[in-house]
Design an enzyme around this catalytic site. Structure first.
Site, short mmCIF file in Angstrom:
data_model
loop_
_atom_site.label_atom_id
_atom_site.label_comp_id
_atom_site.label_asym_id
_atom_site.label_seq_id
_atom_site.Cartn_x
_atom_site.Cartn_y
_atom_site.Cartn_z
N PHE A 209 0.83 -1.20 0.00
CA PHE A 209 0.00 0.00 0.00
C PHE A 209 0.87 1.26 0.00
O PHE A 209 0.62 2.22 -0.71
CB PHE A 209 -0.90 -0.03 1.24
CG PHE A 209 -1.83 1.14 1.38
CD1 PHE A 209 -3.15 1.05 1.01
CD2 PHE A 209 -1.37 2.34 1.92
CE1 PHE A 209 -4.01 2.12 1.15
CE2 PHE A 209 -2.21 3.42 2.06
CZ PHE A 209 -3.54 3.31 1.67
N PRO A 211 3.95 3.59 2.80
CA PRO A 211 4.52 3.72 4.14
C PRO A 211 3.46 3.98 5.20
O PRO A 211 2.36 4.47 4.91
CB PRO A 211 5.46 4.93 4.00
CG PRO A 211 4.86 5.75 2.90
CD PRO A 211 4.26 4.76 1.94
N VAL A 212 3.80 3.65 6.45
CA VAL A 212 2.91 3.87 7.59
C VAL A 212 3.66 4.74 8.60
O VAL A 212 4.81 4.47 8.93
CB VAL A 212 2.51 2.54 8.26
CG1 VAL A 212 1.55 2.79 9.42
CG2 VAL A 212 1.89 1.60 7.24
N LYS A 226 -1.59 5.34 7.18
CA LYS A 226 -1.12 4.63 5.99
C LYS A 226 -1.23 5.57 4.81
O LYS A 226 -2.32 6.01 4.44
CB LYS A 226 -1.95 3.37 5.76
CG LYS A 226 -1.82 2.33 6.85
CD LYS A 226 -2.67 1.10 6.57
CE LYS A 226 -2.15 0.30 5.40
NZ LYS A 226 -2.88 -0.98 5.25
N ASP A 323 -4.47 -12.47 3.31
CA ASP A 323 -3.07 -12.15 3.59
C ASP A 323 -2.80 -12.21 5.10
O ASP A 323 -2.13 -11.34 5.66
CB ASP A 323 -2.71 -10.76 3.05
CG ASP A 323 -1.20 -10.58 2.89
OD1 ASP A 323 -0.48 -11.59 2.82
OD2 ASP A 323 -0.75 -9.42 2.83
#
Length: 421
Positions: A209, A211-212, A226, A323
């Site tokens: 997705f 970086p967090v 996120k 996942d």
């Protein structure tokens, strides 16, 4: 019933073996066998003894040590808890996978953890504690794994009735379940300030997705932001999927979504911040895994299983996560697990099984079920397979994908099956 009977038989055989060991002298200690006060281990050459003892002048204090077997008076050559004497005769010693010796008191609290390097530094190379072979280790691990799975799903079967009853009551009183709360939209300036303009020091992770970042809202609420990578087409698809899906799912074992932020080409999701980060940072780290005693690991299994039961059966939507893995199990301050990252999740219609028309397999190697990898079949069994891998990794402290063995190229699951077969 046949499988359950087999699992229980394995468990009781192991239990009876441990009981027999308490009445005879042995020179080996198997993993997770409780070595109690009053028992002794004798070295292969019958020169040394390991056990609990009290000095002659201090009969109320108990120590774990090694002494010469045939020398009188008692001649102690090594003491584990010299500065932490035990106050009763109910202590026990336990051997873990990595060779560590855990000394526990009557309440099973950890008194002392003796690492392998400390044992070798005592120059007691004549006294050996070893595993008989890797097969016995795997057999005990598999028996424990099977017993844990039976306990988890037996407990969840009882909990499901209560959850469904509460779900139906909520639906009757409100006309709908509280699964579609309004998603708050945050201002871009507020998010930038909260994350210190997305400073690298606030970065706590990164996935497909993007970086967090860790952030703090004006109210003092800590959040995880996120941020969609601008050049990630996969991330854009996952953003839309996760934003539309997780807002409709509410469960204590699922990560909570506070809201989102859309500004020009920026796309962000704002979640609750979980201070202990992810499970993989504990089970695969030699130092931090000591912070996860078996009781906490079992509670983590229960929590993840409850989350899956909600996704598969008890929510208004029938969801397959696709996942499920250690890095997607986040832990709060009390080590309660929360399933995260729904970017690859799929909604099933009723009891139907989906087949991926694109044949593109999305997920993490080592956690995907064979029918999904080979045929693109998506069902709740996919998550159950991943959950089994998660349990195996958490118990063994080894990764399924990337597992290395000098005699073959199998992963951890293949190695276990090959040894058991």
């Amino acid at each position: 019933m046949g499988l359950l009977s087999l699992l229980l038989a394995i468990f009781f055989i192991y239990a009876s073996t441990s009981t027999f060991a308490s009445i005879v002298e042995k020179d080996t200690l198997t993993p997770f066998q409780r070595f109690k006060d009053g028992q002794t281990l004798v070295s292969a050459n019958r020169r040394f003894v390991l056990g609990f003892f009290s000095p002659f002048s201090q009969t109320t204090k108990r120590y774990l040590g090694i002494w010469y077997k045939d020398i009188t008076p008692l001649t102690v050559v090594w003491v584990a808890n010299r500065t932490k004497p035990l106050k009763n005769f109910d202590a026990a010693l336990m051997l873990y996978f990595n060779g560590s010796l855990a000394l526990q008191d009557q309440a099973c609290n950890l008194v002392l953890l003796v690492m392998p390097e400390l044992i070798s530094s005592t120059k007691m190379d004549k006294f050996e504690i070893w595993f008989s072979d890797i097969l016995s280790l795997i057999a005990i691990g598999m028996a424990l794994l099977a017993f844990i799975v039976v306990c988890i799903f037996s407990k969840i079967k009882c909990v499901k009735r209560q959850v469904k009853h509460e779900s139906n009551s909520s639906r009757d009183s409100n006309g709908t379940q509280e699964e579609n709360p309004e998603v708050k939209l945050f201002d871009i300036d507020l998010i930038s300030t909260a994350t210190n303009n997305f400073a690298s020091d606030n970065k706590i992770g990164e996935g497909g997705f993007g970086p967090v970042f860790k952030g703090e809202l004006p109210s003092g609420q800590l959040v995880a932001v996120k941020r969609l990578s601008r050049n990630s087409q996969q991330g854009l698809e996952e953003f839309g999927n996760e934003a539309s899906l997780i807002a409709r799912l509410q469960h204590r074992n699922l990560v909570k979504l506070f809201g989102g932020c859309v500004h020009e080409d920026e796309r962000m999701l704002v979640y609750e911040y979980l201070p202990n980060e992810s499970l993989n940072k504990f089970i695969f780290d030699e130092a931090r895994k000591r912070l996860l005693p078996w009781a906490k690991r079992f509670n983590i299994f229960i929590g993840v299983a409850k989350g899956l039961v909600y996704l598969h059966d008890d929510s208004r939507l029938r969801v397959v996560h696709r996942d499920l893995k250690a890095s997607n199990i986040l832990l709060d301050s009390e080590m309660m697990p929360k399933i995260s990252d729904f970017g690859l999740a799929k909604i099933l219609e009723g009891e139907n099984m989906l087949e991926e028309p694109s044949v593109r397999v999305n997920g993490t190697h080592g956690y995907m079920s064979p029918e999904y990898v080979l045929h693109g079949q998506i069902s709740t069994k996919l998550d159950v397979f991943s959950f089994g891998i998660l349990i195996l990794e958490t118990i063994s402290g080894m990764r399924n994908w990337g597992f290395l063995h000098p005699d073959h190229d199998l992963n951890l699951l293949g190695h276990v099956c090959d040894e058991e077969g």
